[in-house]
Write a protein that holds these residues in place. Structure first.
Motif, PDB file in Angstrom:
ATOM      1  N   LYS A 118       0.837  -1.208   0.000  1.00  0.00           N
ATOM      2  CA  LYS A 118       0.000   0.000   0.000  1.00  0.00           C
ATOM      3  C   LYS A 118       0.869   1.254   0.000  1.00  0.00           C
ATOM      4  CE  LYS A 118      -4.069  -1.995   2.133  1.00  0.00           C
ATOM      5  NZ  LYS A 118      -4.945  -2.049   3.300  1.00  0.00           N
ATOM      6  N   SER A 119       1.988   1.217   0.707  1.00  0.00           N
ATOM      7  CA  SER A 119       2.907   2.361   0.710  1.00  0.00           C
ATOM      8  C   SER A 119       3.550   2.543  -0.658  1.00  0.00           C
ATOM      9  CB  SER A 119       3.977   2.175   1.781  1.00  0.00           C
ATOM     10  OG  SER A 119       3.382   2.134   3.061  1.00  0.00           O
ATOM     11  N   ILE A 120       3.852   1.439  -1.324  1.00  0.00           N
ATOM     12  CA  ILE A 120       4.391   1.516  -2.686  1.00  0.00           C
ATOM     13  C   ILE A 120       3.366   2.183  -3.595  1.00  0.00           C
ATOM     14  CG2 ILE A 120       4.987   0.134  -4.722  1.00  0.00           C
ATOM     15  CD1 ILE A 120       6.290  -1.886  -2.715  1.00  0.00           C
ATOM     16  N   ALA A 121       2.105   1.813  -3.461  1.00  0.00           N
ATOM     17  CA  ALA A 121       1.043   2.406  -4.289  1.00  0.00           C
ATOM     18  C   ALA A 121       0.953   3.915  -4.072  1.00  0.00           C
ATOM     19  CB  ALA A 121      -0.302   1.747  -3.984  1.00  0.00           C
ATOM     20  N   ARG A 122       1.042   4.360  -2.818  1.00  0.00           N
ATOM     21  CA  ARG A 122       0.988   5.805  -2.543  1.00  0.00           C
ATOM     22  C   ARG A 122       2.208   6.525  -3.136  1.00  0.00           C
ATOM     23  NH1 ARG A 122      -1.102   3.839   2.305  1.00  0.00           N
ATOM     24  NH2 ARG A 122       0.918   3.944   3.342  1.00  0.00           N
ATOM     25  N   ALA A 123       3.392   5.927  -2.967  1.00  0.00           N
ATOM     26  CA  ALA A 123       4.617   6.538  -3.500  1.00  0.00           C
ATOM     27  C   ALA A 123       4.600   6.543  -5.027  1.00  0.00           C
ATOM     28  CB  ALA A 123       5.841   5.797  -2.971  1.00  0.00           C
ATOM     29  N   ALA A 124       4.085   5.489  -5.626  1.00  0.00           N
ATOM     30  CA  ALA A 124       3.998   5.420  -7.088  1.00  0.00           C
ATOM     31  C   ALA A 124       3.067   6.497  -7.621  1.00  0.00           C
ATOM     32  CB  ALA A 124       3.513   4.036  -7.512  1.00  0.00           C
ATOM     33  N   LYS A 125       1.978   6.733  -6.922  1.00  0.00           N
ATOM     34  CA  LYS A 125       1.015   7.758  -7.356  1.00  0.00           C
ATOM     35  C   LYS A 125       1.677   9.135  -7.420  1.00  0.00           C
ATOM     36  CE  LYS A 125      -3.623   9.409  -6.441  1.00  0.00           C
ATOM     37  NZ  LYS A 125      -4.807   9.315  -5.591  1.00  0.00           N
ATOM     38  N   ARG A 126       2.591   9.405  -6.499  1.00  0.00           N
ATOM     39  CA  ARG A 126       3.311  10.689  -6.516  1.00  0.00           C
ATOM     40  C   ARG A 126       4.211  10.808  -7.741  1.00  0.00           C
ATOM     41  NH1 ARG A 126       3.146   9.640  -0.893  1.00  0.00           N
ATOM     42  NH2 ARG A 126       5.209   8.683  -0.807  1.00  0.00           N
ATOM     43  N   ARG A 127       4.546   9.696  -8.388  1.00  0.00           N
ATOM     44  CA  ARG A 127       5.375   9.680  -9.605  1.00  0.00           C
ATOM     45  C   ARG A 127       4.496   9.519 -10.843  1.00  0.00           C
ATOM     46  NH1 ARG A 127       9.068  12.272  -8.199  1.00  0.00           N
ATOM     47  NH2 ARG A 127       9.915  11.890 -10.234  1.00  0.00           N
ATOM     48  N   SER A 128       3.188   9.736 -10.700  1.00  0.00           N
ATOM     49  CA  SER A 128       2.207   9.580 -11.783  1.00  0.00           C
ATOM     50  C   SER A 128       2.066   8.148 -12.259  1.00  0.00           C
ATOM     51  CB  SER A 128       2.553  10.505 -12.960  1.00  0.00           C
ATOM     52  OG  SER A 128       2.545  11.839 -12.538  1.00  0.00           O
ATOM     53  N   LEU A 129       2.310   7.198 -11.365  1.00  0.00           N
ATOM     54  CA  LEU A 129       2.120   5.784 -11.653  1.00  0.00           C
ATOM     55  C   LEU A 129       0.927   5.293 -10.846  1.00  0.00           C
ATOM     56  CD1 LEU A 129       5.843   4.677 -11.274  1.00  0.00           C
ATOM     57  CD2 LEU A 129       4.601   4.936 -13.421  1.00  0.00           C
ATOM     58  N   VAL A 130       0.188   4.374 -11.392  1.00  0.00           N
ATOM     59  CA  VAL A 130      -0.971   3.838 -10.695  1.00  0.00           C
ATOM     60  C   VAL A 130      -0.780   2.331 -10.524  1.00  0.00           C
ATOM     61  CG1 VAL A 130      -3.464   3.475 -10.790  1.00  0.00           C
ATOM     62  CG2 VAL A 130      -2.485   5.616 -11.623  1.00  0.00           C
ATOM     63  N   VAL A 131      -0.843   1.870  -9.289  1.00  0.00           N
ATOM     64  CA  VAL A 131      -0.729   0.443  -8.993  1.00  0.00           C
ATOM     65  C   VAL A 131      -2.098  -0.193  -9.198  1.00  0.00           C
ATOM     66  CG1 VAL A 131      -0.272  -1.251  -7.183  1.00  0.00           C
ATOM     67  CG2 VAL A 131       1.209   0.752  -7.413  1.00  0.00           C
ATOM     68  N   SER A 132      -2.162  -1.152 -10.127  1.00  0.00           N
ATOM     69  CA  SER A 132      -3.435  -1.803 -10.439  1.00  0.00           C
ATOM     70  C   SER A 132      -3.584  -3.171  -9.780  1.00  0.00           C
ATOM     71  CB  SER A 132      -3.584  -1.945 -11.956  1.00  0.00           C
ATOM     72  OG  SER A 132      -2.527  -2.713 -12.488  1.00  0.00           O
ATOM     73  N   ASP A 133      -2.478  -3.761  -9.357  1.00  0.00           N
ATOM     74  CA  ASP A 133      -2.502  -5.075  -8.723  1.00  0.00           C
ATOM     75  C   ASP A 133      -1.578  -5.052  -7.517  1.00  0.00           C
ATOM     76  OD1 ASP A 133      -3.981  -6.859 -10.768  1.00  0.00           O
ATOM     77  OD2 ASP A 133      -2.483  -5.833 -11.983  1.00  0.00           O
ATOM     78  N   SER A 134      -1.933  -5.811  -6.478  1.00  0.00           N
ATOM     79  CA  SER A 134      -1.037  -5.928  -5.333  1.00  0.00           C
ATOM     80  C   SER A 134      -1.211  -7.287  -4.677  1.00  0.00           C
ATOM     81  CB  SER A 134      -1.263  -4.804  -4.317  1.00  0.00           C
ATOM     82  OG  SER A 134      -2.520  -4.939  -3.721  1.00  0.00           O
ATOM     83  N   ALA A 135      -0.171  -7.685  -3.953  1.00  0.00           N
ATOM     84  CA  ALA A 135      -0.206  -8.961  -3.242  1.00  0.00           C
ATOM     85  C   ALA A 135       0.670  -8.873  -2.001  1.00  0.00           C
ATOM     86  CB  ALA A 135       0.275 -10.097  -4.144  1.00  0.00           C
ATOM     87  N   ASP A 136       0.257  -9.586  -0.965  1.00  0.00           N
ATOM     88  CA  ASP A 136       1.015  -9.681   0.277  1.00  0.00           C
ATOM     89  C   ASP A 136       1.451 -11.132   0.455  1.00  0.00           C
ATOM     90  OD1 ASP A 136       0.328  -6.950   1.145  1.00  0.00           O
ATOM     91  OD2 ASP A 136      -1.680  -7.766   1.433  1.00  0.00           O
ATOM     92  N   PHE A 137       2.713 -11.331   0.827  1.00  0.00           N
ATOM     93  CA  PHE A 137       3.248 -12.670   1.056  1.00  0.00           C
ATOM     94  C   PHE A 137       3.729 -12.732   2.506  1.00  0.00           C
ATOM     95  CE2 PHE A 137       3.434 -11.775  -3.418  1.00  0.00           C
ATOM     96  CZ  PHE A 137       2.853 -12.913  -3.968  1.00  0.00           C
ATOM     97  N   VAL A 138       3.391 -13.806   3.191  1.00  0.00           N
ATOM     98  CA  VAL A 138       3.555 -13.877   4.640  1.00  0.00           C
ATOM     99  C   VAL A 138       4.814 -14.655   5.035  1.00  0.00           C
ATOM    100  CG1 VAL A 138       2.460 -14.614   6.803  1.00  0.00           C
ATOM    101  CG2 VAL A 138       1.062 -13.707   4.932  1.00  0.00           C
ATOM    102  N   VAL A 139       5.573 -14.053   5.954  1.00  0.00           N
ATOM    103  CA  VAL A 139       6.718 -14.714   6.564  1.00  0.00           C
ATOM    104  C   VAL A 139       6.333 -15.126   7.981  1.00  0.00           C
ATOM    105  CG1 VAL A 139       8.463 -13.525   5.177  1.00  0.00           C
ATOM    106  CG2 VAL A 139       7.736 -12.523   7.328  1.00  0.00           C
ATOM    107  N   THR A 140       6.998 -16.160   8.498  1.00  0.00           N
ATOM    108  CA  THR A 140       6.636 -16.686   9.814  1.00  0.00           C
ATOM    109  C   THR A 140       7.223 -15.876  10.961  1.00  0.00           C
ATOM    110  OG1 THR A 140       8.513 -18.199   9.772  1.00  0.00           O
ATOM    111  CG2 THR A 140       6.414 -19.031   8.910  1.00  0.00           C
ATOM    112  N   SER A 141       8.298 -15.140  10.703  1.00  0.00           N
ATOM    113  CA  SER A 141       8.923 -14.281  11.715  1.00  0.00           C
ATOM    114  C   SER A 141       9.702 -13.196  10.993  1.00  0.00           C
ATOM    115  CB  SER A 141       9.863 -15.087  12.619  1.00  0.00           C
ATOM    116  OG  SER A 141      11.006 -15.498  11.885  1.00  0.00           O
ATOM    117  N   ARG A 142      10.304 -12.302  11.736  1.00  0.00           N
ATOM    118  CA  ARG A 142      11.051 -11.201  11.130  1.00  0.00           C
ATOM    119  C   ARG A 142      12.060 -11.710  10.101  1.00  0.00           C
ATOM    120  NH1 ARG A 142      14.231  -7.795  15.260  1.00  0.00           N
ATOM    121  NH2 ARG A 142      15.211  -9.808  15.543  1.00  0.00           N
ATOM    122  N   GLU A 143      12.777 -12.760  10.449  1.00  0.00           N
ATOM    123  CA  GLU A 143      13.805 -13.297   9.562  1.00  0.00           C
ATOM    124  C   GLU A 143      13.254 -14.281   8.536  1.00  0.00           C
ATOM    125  OE1 GLU A 143      13.989 -13.681  12.945  1.00  0.00           O
ATOM    126  OE2 GLU A 143      15.435 -12.129  13.463  1.00  0.00           O
ATOM    127  N   GLY A 144      12.036 -14.730   8.720  1.00  0.00           N
ATOM    128  CA  GLY A 144      11.459 -15.737   7.850  1.00  0.00           C
ATOM    129  C   GLY A 144      11.518 -17.088   8.523  1.00  0.00           C
TER     130      GLY A 144
END
Length: 165
Positions: A118-144
């Protein structure tokens, strides 16, 4: 269609996801470039039709210089180079903006964890880019490591992103 995948990885989990997305996207791309953000181009060529950007979620958002320093203090192999946040802030878009997709790695599935995507989408919008797709991938702990099945999901997402064009 040329595909560019840019990622920031602190513990290697986001890199693994980016590699699997690239494997899945390769079939539907005329050319594909996968690179760590430290090696990413400073401007987008007109030939890039799909830009995929990924980073780990740190303190509910994209990594910052201070969160990268904290990760280094805990043993992460983090370069002192700028990350996705800084790269997007200075990225030049030479032609018509490409289609953009964002992904992140994060600990847990709760919305309380935050989302670098979501932060990437906001930052991209400031560069006139629009994020049309996104995905979250889950790690089990900070290190993975990544949760079971996440690399397969990344492969399928990459394939779907390039199959739709």
């Amino acid at each position: 269609m040329e595909t560019l995948i840019v990622y920031e990885s602190l513990w290697g989990n986001t890199r693994q996801v980016a590699e699997e997305i690239a494997r899945g996207a390769r079939e539907g791309s005329d050319a594909l470039t996968l690179c760590a953000v430290a090696d990413a181009p400073s401007s987008l060529r007109a030939s890039v039709g799909l830009l995929i950007i990924g980073a780990p979620t740190h303190a509910f958002t994209l990594p910052t210089p201070s969160s990268r320093a904290e990760a280094r203090a805990h043993g992460a192999a983090v370069a002192h180079a700028p990350g996705v946040r800084e790269w997007l802030a200075t990225l030049e878009v030479e032609a018509a903006p490409p289609r953009v997709a964002a992904f992140d790695t994060r600990q847990g599935r709760s919305f309380m964890v935050g989302s670098a995507a979501k932060s990437i989408a906001r930052a991209a919008k400031r560069r006139s880019l629009v994020v049309s797709d996104s995905a979250d991938f889950v790690v089990t702990s900070r290190e993975g490591p990544l949760e079971q099945g996440e690399l397969e999901r990344a492969f399928a997402w990459g394939r779907a992103l390039t199959a739709s064009r």
